[in-house]
Every structure is written in structure tokens, then in C-alpha cells.
Scaffold this active site. Structure first.
Site, PDB file in Angstrom:
ATOM      1  N   SER A 169       0.796  -1.170   0.056  1.00 38.96           N
ATOM      2  CA  SER A 169       0.002   0.116   0.059  1.00 38.96           C
ATOM      3  C   SER A 169       0.694   1.280   0.140  1.00 38.96           C
ATOM      4  CB  SER A 169      -0.902   0.052   0.970  1.00 38.96           C
ATOM      5  OG  SER A 169      -0.295   0.335   2.489  1.00 38.96           O
ATOM      6  N   TYR A 196       8.442   7.237  16.365  1.00 33.94           N
ATOM      7  CA  TYR A 196       8.413   7.261  15.363  1.00 33.94           C
ATOM      8  C   TYR A 196       9.556   8.232  14.414  1.00 33.94           C
ATOM      9  CZ  TYR A 196       6.905   7.514  10.289  1.00 33.94           C
ATOM     10  OH  TYR A 196       6.904   7.226   8.648  1.00 33.94           O
ATOM     11  N   LYS A 234      13.065   7.473  12.591  1.00 33.03           N
ATOM     12  CA  LYS A 234      13.464   8.005  11.253  1.00 33.03           C
ATOM     13  C   LYS A 234      14.759   8.736  11.233  1.00 33.03           C
ATOM     14  CE  LYS A 234      10.119   6.099   9.263  1.00 33.03           C
ATOM     15  NZ  LYS A 234      10.135   5.343   8.019  1.00 33.03           N
ATOM     16  N   ILE A 242       3.183   4.324  -0.365  1.00 32.35           N
ATOM     17  CA  ILE A 242       4.332   4.708  -1.057  1.00 32.35           C
ATOM     18  C   ILE A 242       5.032   3.530  -1.513  1.00 32.35           C
ATOM     19  CG2 ILE A 242       6.493   5.813  -0.823  1.00 32.35           C
ATOM     20  CD1 ILE A 242       5.562   7.653   1.334  1.00 32.35           C
ATOM     21  N   THR A 273      -1.583   9.138   2.305  1.00 33.77           N
ATOM     22  CA  THR A 273      -1.419   7.461   2.381  1.00 33.77           C
ATOM     23  C   THR A 273      -2.495   7.109   3.479  1.00 33.77           C
ATOM     24  OG1 THR A 273       0.441   7.417   4.123  1.00 33.77           O
ATOM     25  CG2 THR A 273       0.992   7.296   1.843  1.00 33.77           C
ATOM     26  N   SER A 289      11.733  10.082   6.810  1.00 32.90           N
ATOM     27  CA  SER A 289      10.493  11.081   6.924  1.00 32.90           C
ATOM     28  C   SER A 289      11.079  12.550   7.227  1.00 32.90           C
ATOM     29  CB  SER A 289       9.735  10.669   7.898  1.00 32.90           C
ATOM     30  OG  SER A 289       8.725  11.642   8.271  1.00 32.90           O
TER      31      SER A 289
END
Length: 356
Positions: free
Chosen positions: A80, A235, A239, A82, A270, A203
Site C-alpha cells: 500500500s 516514530y 526515522k 508509497i 497515504t 521522513s
């Protein structure tokens, strides 16, 4: 014999060269300004503003049709968003795309859909956050594929509560850092044979986080100051870790034919973004990129193998600073020390090599 015509052609050529040079300088200045301003660079306006500059710059032009014909490329988290868009883009250039996901049904469904569009697809099932599964899957792939041209580490997770992998690691750390590190190490023989490109999908959120590697508890988000658990903060930290790890791999593989970097895709609409950050999604929905625009740099990177001499962190087909503000000498020294600790901790936790 008159020499006017050749002289005239030479003058026109010089003038044209100057005009092209000025145009390239102008588009690069616009590119940098958009990146520093964040919103115009990260939103859907980014690639649309920069596309004219890509056409003028041989290093950033679109990949040639068929440039990946018959080449094997693995894309993790490919069912799904990217990841799927990256798979579609690579397949469109002729690649044999290995669609890797942890849900067999989703992998099979996406593979069937892409095959219906004419893509060459191989279904791969593996939970990137499970180190034992990664080791088993890599051994299996090496038995089937001698040369690997690309490996895109796109699998991602963002949870609201702290969860752990089968080996007891914080889930985001396992999926974004430990699993990809081990996978890269184990697939290195095939990547060397194929002169492969390895890319971590980071990110822009990593700019909000420093490198946390004072201890195992720091790495695993178990310190008292990390509680209650903040999934968005965790997160962003992982990253940042991806950017540091990719750069360490780039240094380790220099001269081997393997090209390693990381990138951020900009702000992309997304399913993962909608689920994890619904407020951000609602606020910026009209400005968000589609998945293909977010995947563009990944496809371009694997297909064109750009120079990493100016940096190993990319966005919209160009290397970008890894910090939003310049670092003082003392802070750079601190960064270097944290990097050494981080790489040692990752090696110990994953069973992969220490790149420090």
C-alpha cells in the site's frame, strides 16, 4: 572562405550555454528555497516546482524507459501507499519487483493487480520487525536470486501504544532500524553482485528528533522521560536513526559497487498517515502529495544511481541537509559520539555488523 557562419554558430552556442547555466542556477535556487521553507518543498507543490529543473539537469532527469529491464529489486512494505507506488514505478521501468509484506493475502492481492497491469512481480512474505523471520527469508532469497539491483526499505509502523517485536524490541525500532540493518547485511553478497542500490524511506519528521542512543533503554524508548509512550515521537526518533544508519552503510560499502542512501518523500496522502495522524491529514489534505509523487525519488534513485558525494539523504532527487540548522563544532563532536554508541547498540540488538 568566410568564417562568419562558424563564428556565429559558436557565439550562439556560448549564449545558449550561458542561458542554460543561468536557468539551472535559478531552478536550483528555487529548489533550495522551497526546501528551507518546508511547506512549498514538502507539499505537492515540491515536485511540480522542481520538475522543470530536473529536465535541465542531466543528473536529475527521468530514468530512461526500460532502464531496469530484468533487474531484481526488493521493496518492503509494498502492499500500500508509497511502497506500492514505488513497486509500480520500478515495474514500469522493466524491473522484476519482489513485493515484500507480512500479510500473505495482501501480498497476493497486490501482486495479482500488478501482474494484470503487465508487471513482473515476485511475492515475498516476511515480517521485517521479526529478526528470525528476516534471517530465514534472506537465506531463502539468496537461494533464488544471485544478483540484486535494489533494496528499498519502506516498511513502516506507527503505534499509539508501545508494542514489542518477537525478540522484545520496541516495534518501530525493530521495523525501521533493526530488521533493515540485518536484511542489508545478509543480502550484501547479492547486492554486490548486482551493484545494487539500497534506500531507506525516512521522513521529514526526523528533523524534529535527535539521535537517542545513550543506552539500550534510550534506544528502546524505555526511559522514565519517554513515558507515557508517544508513538509520533518514537516514530520520528527511528526515522532519524534510519538516516544515520544509511550513511554508515554508505561509508562501509564505498568502493564495493553498492550505493546506499536514505530519503524522505515529502508530505504524502497515504492510509498510514490518515490512521496515525488524522488531524494533520485533515488540515493539509489539499496540499498533500499522492503516493506516486512520494515514491518518485526512490524509483529515480534505484534506476539512475546518483552521486552521493554531496550527501546521502535525499528529497526530490537531490541531497539535503540532515539538520535544519548548522551544527557547531561541539555539537558535531557530540553527534559523532552518539553515532558510535548508536551503531554499537544496533549491532548488538540486531545481530548485524557494527558499522562504527
Amino acid at each position: 572562405m568566410s568564417t562568419r557562419a562558424p563564428a556565429s554558430r559558436t557565439a550562439r552556442g556560448v549564449a545558449l550555454g550561458r542561458s542554460l547555466g543561468l536557468a539551472r542556477a535559478a531552478t536550483r535556487a528555487l529548489d533550495v528555497a522551497a526546501d528551507r521553507a518546508v511547506l512549498p518543498g514538502y507539499a505537492a507543490t515540491g515536485p511540480r516546482l522542481r520538475r522543470a529543473g530536473w529536465r535541465l539537469d542531466p543528473a536529475r532527469r527521468d530514468p530512461e524507459p526500460g532502464s531496469l529491464a530484468g533487474r531484481h529489486v526488493v521493496v518492503t512494505g509494498a502492499t500500500s501507499g508509497i511502497g506500492r507506488a514505488t513497486a509500480v514505478g520500478l515495474a514500469g521501468l522493466g524491473a522484476v519487483v519482489h513485493l515484500l509484506g507480512r500479510d500473505p493475502a495482501k501480498v497476493a492481492a497486490e501482486a495479482a493487480d500488478l501482474r494484470a497491469q503487465g508487471a513482473q512481480v515476485v511475492e515475498e512474505v516476511c515480517d521485517v520487525g521479526d529478526l528470525d523471520a528476516v534471517a530465514a527469508w534472506c537465506a531463502d532469497l539468496l537461494g533464488r536470486v544471485d544478483a540484486l539491483h535494489g533494496l528499498v526499505h519502506n516498511a513502516g509502523v506507527l503505534t499509539t501504544e508501545r508494542q514489542e517485536s518477537p525478540q522484545g524490541h520496541e516495534q518501530g525500532l525493530a521495523v525501521h532500524v533493526l530488521g533493515p540493518h540485518l536484511m542489508t547485511a545478509l543480502l550484501l553478497p547479492a547486492l554486490r553482485t548486482g551493484r545494487g542500490s539500497v534506500l531507506w524511506m525516512s521522513s521529514g519528521g526526523m528533523y524534529t528528533a535527535g539521535l537517542h542512543a545513550d543506552s539500550v533503554d534510550d534506544l528502546e524508548h524505555r526511559r522514565p522521560e519517554d513515558l507515557p509512550y508517544d508513538g509520533v515521537r518514537a516514530y520520528a526518533r527511528t526515522k532519524r536513526m534510519q538516516v544515520v544508519l544509511a550513511d554508515a552503510w554508505a561509508r562501509r560499502t564505498r568502493g564495493t559497487g553498492v550505493l546506499v542512501a536514505s530519503m524522505h518523500p515529502g508530505w504524502v496522502a497515504t492510509p498510514g498517515l490518515t490512521d496515525a495522524l488524522p488531524g494533520f491529514d485533515r488540515l493539509l489534505r489539499p496540499l498533500l502529495r499522492d503516493a506516486a509523487e512520494g515514491a518518485d525519488t526512490a524509483v529515480w534513485f534505484v534506476a539512475t544511481r546518483p552521486s552521493t558525494a554531496r550527501g546521502t539523504f535525499f528529497h526530490d532527487r537531490a541531497p539535503r541537509p540532515v539538520h535544519q540548522v548548522p551544527r557547531t563544532r561541539a555539537r558535531r563532536q557530540g553527534d559523532a559520539e552518539a553515532r558510535q554508541r548508536f551503531l554499537a547498540l544496533v549491532a548488538e540488538a540486531s545481530g548485524g555488523p557494527d558499522l562504527g
